[in-house]
Design a protein around this motif. Structure first.
Motif, PDB file in Angstrom:
ATOM      1  N   THR A  91       0.817  -1.221   0.000  1.00 56.62           N
ATOM      2  CA  THR A  91       0.000   0.000   0.000  1.00 56.62           C
ATOM      3  C   THR A  91       0.846   1.265   0.000  1.00 56.62           C
ATOM      4  O   THR A  91       0.339   2.342  -0.314  1.00 56.62           O
ATOM      5  CB  THR A  91      -0.935   0.030   1.228  1.00 56.62           C
ATOM      6  N   PHE A  92       2.138   1.155   0.343  1.00 58.74           N
ATOM      7  CA  PHE A  92       2.984   2.338   0.351  1.00 58.74           C
ATOM      8  C   PHE A  92       3.162   2.919  -1.054  1.00 58.74           C
ATOM      9  O   PHE A  92       3.480   4.097  -1.209  1.00 58.74           O
ATOM     10  CB  PHE A  92       4.360   2.025   0.942  1.00 58.74           C
ATOM     11  N   ALA A  93       2.988   2.086  -2.073  1.00 60.04           N
ATOM     12  CA  ALA A  93       3.158   2.549  -3.455  1.00 60.04           C
ATOM     13  C   ALA A  93       1.925   3.296  -3.961  1.00 60.04           C
ATOM     14  O   ALA A  93       2.000   3.966  -4.992  1.00 60.04           O
ATOM     15  CB  ALA A  93       3.461   1.364  -4.369  1.00 60.04           C
ATOM     16  N   PHE A  94       0.797   3.192  -3.240  1.00 59.49           N
ATOM     17  CA  PHE A  94      -0.436   3.840  -3.674  1.00 59.49           C
ATOM     18  C   PHE A  94      -0.578   5.209  -3.014  1.00 59.49           C
ATOM     19  O   PHE A  94       0.116   5.537  -2.052  1.00 59.49           O
ATOM     20  CB  PHE A  94      -1.654   2.986  -3.320  1.00 59.49           C
ATOM     21  N   GLU A  95      -1.533   5.990  -3.507  1.00 59.38           N
ATOM     22  CA  GLU A  95      -1.889   7.240  -2.844  1.00 59.38           C
ATOM     23  C   GLU A  95      -2.572   6.916  -1.511  1.00 59.38           C
ATOM     24  O   GLU A  95      -3.143   5.840  -1.349  1.00 59.38           O
ATOM     25  CB  GLU A  95      -2.831   8.050  -3.736  1.00 59.38           C
ATOM     26  N   PRO A  96      -2.531   7.873  -0.549  1.00 54.97           N
ATOM     27  CA  PRO A  96      -3.100   7.577   0.781  1.00 54.97           C
ATOM     28  C   PRO A  96      -4.540   7.078   0.738  1.00 54.97           C
ATOM     29  O   PRO A  96      -4.872   6.110   1.422  1.00 54.97           O
ATOM     30  CB  PRO A  96      -3.002   8.930   1.504  1.00 54.97           C
ATOM     31  N   ILE A  97      -5.411   7.699  -0.077  1.00 56.66           N
ATOM     32  CA  ILE A  97      -6.817   7.298  -0.100  1.00 56.66           C
ATOM     33  C   ILE A  97      -6.968   5.877  -0.622  1.00 56.66           C
ATOM     34  O   ILE A  97      -7.821   5.124  -0.148  1.00 56.66           O
ATOM     35  CB  ILE A  97      -7.653   8.292  -0.952  1.00 56.66           C
ATOM     36  N   VAL A  98      -6.113   5.463  -1.571  1.00 59.09           N
ATOM     37  CA  VAL A  98      -6.200   4.114  -2.130  1.00 59.09           C
ATOM     38  C   VAL A  98      -5.741   3.081  -1.100  1.00 59.09           C
ATOM     39  O   VAL A  98      -6.432   2.099  -0.817  1.00 59.09           O
ATOM     40  CB  VAL A  98      -5.371   4.003  -3.429  1.00 59.09           C
ATOM     41  N   GLY A  99      -4.548   3.301  -0.533  1.00 61.16           N
ATOM     42  CA  GLY A  99      -4.012   2.356   0.452  1.00 61.16           C
ATOM     43  C   GLY A  99      -4.883   2.249   1.688  1.00 61.16           C
ATOM     44  O   GLY A  99      -5.177   1.148   2.174  1.00 61.16           O
ATOM     45  N   LEU A 100      -5.349   3.398   2.203  1.00 57.06           N
ATOM     46  CA  LEU A 100      -6.166   3.377   3.414  1.00 57.06           C
ATOM     47  C   LEU A 100      -7.529   2.754   3.162  1.00 57.06           C
ATOM     48  O   LEU A 100      -8.077   2.074   4.033  1.00 57.06           O
ATOM     49  CB  LEU A 100      -6.326   4.801   3.958  1.00 57.06           C
ATOM     50  N   THR A 101      -8.094   2.983   1.975  1.00 55.37           N
ATOM     51  CA  THR A 101      -9.385   2.376   1.643  1.00 55.37           C
ATOM     52  C   THR A 101      -9.282   0.855   1.628  1.00 55.37           C
ATOM     53  O   THR A 101     -10.161   0.147   2.139  1.00 55.37           O
ATOM     54  CB  THR A 101      -9.869   2.884   0.276  1.00 55.37           C
ATOM     55  N   MET A 102      -8.190   0.330   1.068  1.00 52.53           N
ATOM     56  CA  MET A 102      -8.009  -1.115   1.028  1.00 52.53           C
ATOM     57  C   MET A 102      -7.860  -1.688   2.442  1.00 52.53           C
ATOM     58  O   MET A 102      -8.489  -2.698   2.796  1.00 52.53           O
ATOM     59  CB  MET A 102      -6.770  -1.470   0.196  1.00 52.53           C
ATOM     60  N   LEU A 103      -7.040  -1.030   3.270  1.00 57.61           N
ATOM     61  CA  LEU A 103      -6.829  -1.523   4.634  1.00 57.61           C
ATOM     62  C   LEU A 103      -8.097  -1.387   5.472  1.00 57.61           C
ATOM     63  O   LEU A 103      -8.420  -2.276   6.271  1.00 57.61           O
ATOM     64  CB  LEU A 103      -5.669  -0.769   5.292  1.00 57.61           C
ATOM     65  N   LEU A 104      -8.822  -0.269   5.293  1.00 55.82           N
ATOM     66  CA  LEU A 104     -10.081  -0.103   6.020  1.00 55.82           C
ATOM     67  C   LEU A 104     -11.094  -1.159   5.605  1.00 55.82           C
ATOM     68  O   LEU A 104     -11.885  -1.634   6.425  1.00 55.82           O
ATOM     69  CB  LEU A 104     -10.658   1.289   5.754  1.00 55.82           C
ATOM     70  N   GLY A 105     -11.081  -1.517   4.307  1.00 52.47           N
ATOM     71  CA  GLY A 105     -11.974  -2.569   3.837  1.00 52.47           C
ATOM     72  C   GLY A 105     -11.733  -3.880   4.553  1.00 52.47           C
ATOM     73  O   GLY A 105     -12.675  -4.547   5.001  1.00 52.47           O
ATOM     74  N   ILE A 106     -10.455  -4.248   4.699  1.00 55.11           N
ATOM     75  CA  ILE A 106     -10.114  -5.489   5.404  1.00 55.11           C
ATOM     76  C   ILE A 106     -10.499  -5.392   6.882  1.00 55.11           C
ATOM     77  O   ILE A 106     -11.095  -6.307   7.457  1.00 55.11           O
ATOM     78  CB  ILE A 106      -8.612  -5.782   5.262  1.00 55.11           C
TER      79      ILE A 106
END
Length: 505
Positions: free
Chosen positions: A49-64
């Motif tokens: 997720t570090f390679a993504f923009e904050p909203i993308v990485g955080l959305t994926m982690l929040l989803g999990i």
């Protein structure tokens, strides 16, 4: 309204939607597999997720994070084995309902209560946003230091019966974050002449070791097993109508989840037990609890699913995580130089509202997915545990190596994996180490920035919020000492009685 529209515009991007789908559906699958859990999955995905923009990485982690508890209810209900640790209470009433031939009813109630709790928590978070935006700028260095100190104390005291061990492990975490080159004085701290320690102990390396690798070692060293979950027949939407008959229990349970989710160190377990106890004491049929009570099932699932949104409150407002999963998310903010805290609501309010809307959407996606795919997930539950262990091991080492292309990081992570395995075997908590590293770093930075402006120690608490936090710390410690005194007094008559009997003999 402008902020809400800006958040919706950010969320409408195709990469954010893909991340939300992967996170929410992947979280359900991960939660449904006993032996994995969201902490392991987030730890493995964190480097990517570090390679993504904050909203993308955080959305994926929040989803999990937000959807894993939905999936964890499936094995808890069907095979009496919680998919995640926080679904343990779900099995108390869910599995007896399965034995009575009501598996579809139990799962439908679990899904509906989870959705109610999740949406309730998010709405509370959105309503609190204006308050956060007003209060957060009042927090300076000394206030954030005291808030982090309060968080450390609450994390330690939350481990009843293991307070000494939790305190030692939290101190170990604080020590780990001091290793390396001091950014202020440019001196080496606790490196012992080893060059690979000059850059410090990486939080993600420790997280992957303590959570992912330790779980892989645990699964590989345990006897191989293949849980057997039978397919479920029946309408999954019926639980929504039954939930409406127990709106009071669902609302109180969700409220417990919100209140305790905001307090560092408490989280889902305390919220569940409080709501479950309330439901049992106010029920017209308390004798059914533990034997297939729908109210007990609703109380458990509504409480634990209200926590993820509430846990974002101290993270976003103060930059202080209350548990291991939000501590991992904090590292995503730091990598992209987006610092949670007082400035976030002023400089990145569109990101904040984007995360709120993402939380709402993930609950809708997960509920719709579960309504049509429960039987597919029962097949996933049957994956052999040793195969899971091998996959976790492989993905963990790939994640560690991808951070800095360093074999040294892999060896350090493996070492922490062994430490995590030992702690699991001894039934000791792992979370205090991670929160010690994160909160210890916050405390050191904020204390150093506050000290030049202090003339006397009392200046640390000469402002209203810092004084209030100091009083809260004293109250928490006083209440804990009072509880210890009561326990000691309760044991005294037994000890005196034993001594009298021995003297008589």
């Amino acid at each position: 309204m402008e902020n809400l529209l800006a958040g919706a515009e950010m969320l409408a991007r195709w990469d954010v939607i893909v991340a939300l789908l992967i996170g929410s559906i992947g979280g359900v699958i991960i939660g449904a597999i006993p032996g994995v859990g969201p902490a392991v999955a987030i730890a493995i995905l964190l480097p990517a997720t570090f390679a993504f923009e904050p909203i993308v990485g955080l959305t994926m982690l929040l989803g999990i994070y937000g959807s894993s508890m939905y999936g964890g209810a499936i094995p808890a209900v069907l095979i009496n084995t919680p998919g995640t640790a926080v679904n343990a209470l779900t099995s108390y009433d869910g599995y007896p309902m399965t034995k009575q031939g009501q598996a579809h009813r139990a799962l439908s109630l679990a899904y509906s209560a989870s959705f109610w709790g999740g949406i309730f928590g998010i709405l509370c978070l959105i309503l609190l946003s204006p308050v956060l935006a007003l209060v957060a700028p009042m927090f300076g260095s000394r206030e954030i230091f005291l808030a982090a100190l309060l968080g450390i104390i609450l994390v330690i005291l939350a481990h009843r019966g293991q307070i000494f061990a939790a305190g030692v492990l939290a101190m170990f975490g604080i020590f780990l974050q001091t290793v390396g080159l001091d950014a202020v004085t440019y001196t080496q701290r606790y490196t012992f002449g080893l060059t690979f320690l000059s850059s410090g102990v990486n939080l993600i390396v420790v997280v992957l070791g303590l959570f992912a690798l330790s779980q892989a070692f645990f699964l590989l060293t345990a006897p191989d097993s293949q849980p057997d979950a039978k397919p479920v027949s029946g309408r999954m939407g019926a639980g929504i109508r039954e939930l409406m008959q127990h709106k009071r229990v669902a609302t109180v349970a969700s409220s417990c989840g919100v209140i305790l989710g905001m307090i560092p160190g408490t989280g889902e377990f305390t919220a569940q037990f409080m709501s479950y106890t309330y439901a049992q004491k106010t029920s017209k049929t308390p004798e059914l609890f533990g034997k297939g009570s729908p109210e007990g099932l609703i109380a458990s699932e509504a409480a634990n699913n209200a926590v993820p949104a509430a846990a974002m409150i101290p993270l976003l407002a103060l930059g202080i995580p209350g548990e291991a999963l939000t501590a991992m998310m904090l590292s995503v903010f730091y990598v992209h130089n987006v610092i949670p805290g007082p400035q976030l609501f002023q400089n990145n309010i569109d990101l904040v509202y984007g995360l709120y809307l993402a939380l709402i959407l993930l609950n809708v996606i997960v509920l719709a997915f579960l309504m049509v795919s429960t039987n597919l997930l029962t097949r996933i539950i049957r994956i052999p545990t040793r195969f899971l262990g091998v996959m976790i091991l492989l993905l963990s080492f790939v994640g560690v190596y991808s951070l800095r292309n360093s074999l040294t990081d892999c060896m350090i992570s493996a070492g922490f994996g062994v430490v995590g395995l030992i702690l699991k075997r001894l039934n000791l908590p792992i979370v205090p180490i991670i929160l010690g590293m994160v909160l210890g770093g916050i405390m050191e930075v904020k204390l150093r920035s506050a000290l030049p402006r202090l003339k006397t120690p009392l200046d640390m608490i000469d402002r209203p919020i810092s004084f209030l936090l100091f009083v809260l710390i004293l109250i928490v410690l006083a209440l804990h000492l009072r509880a210890l005194m009561r326990e000691w007094q309760a044991h005294q008559p037994d000890e005196d009685h034993d001594l009298h009997d021995s003297q008589t003999r």
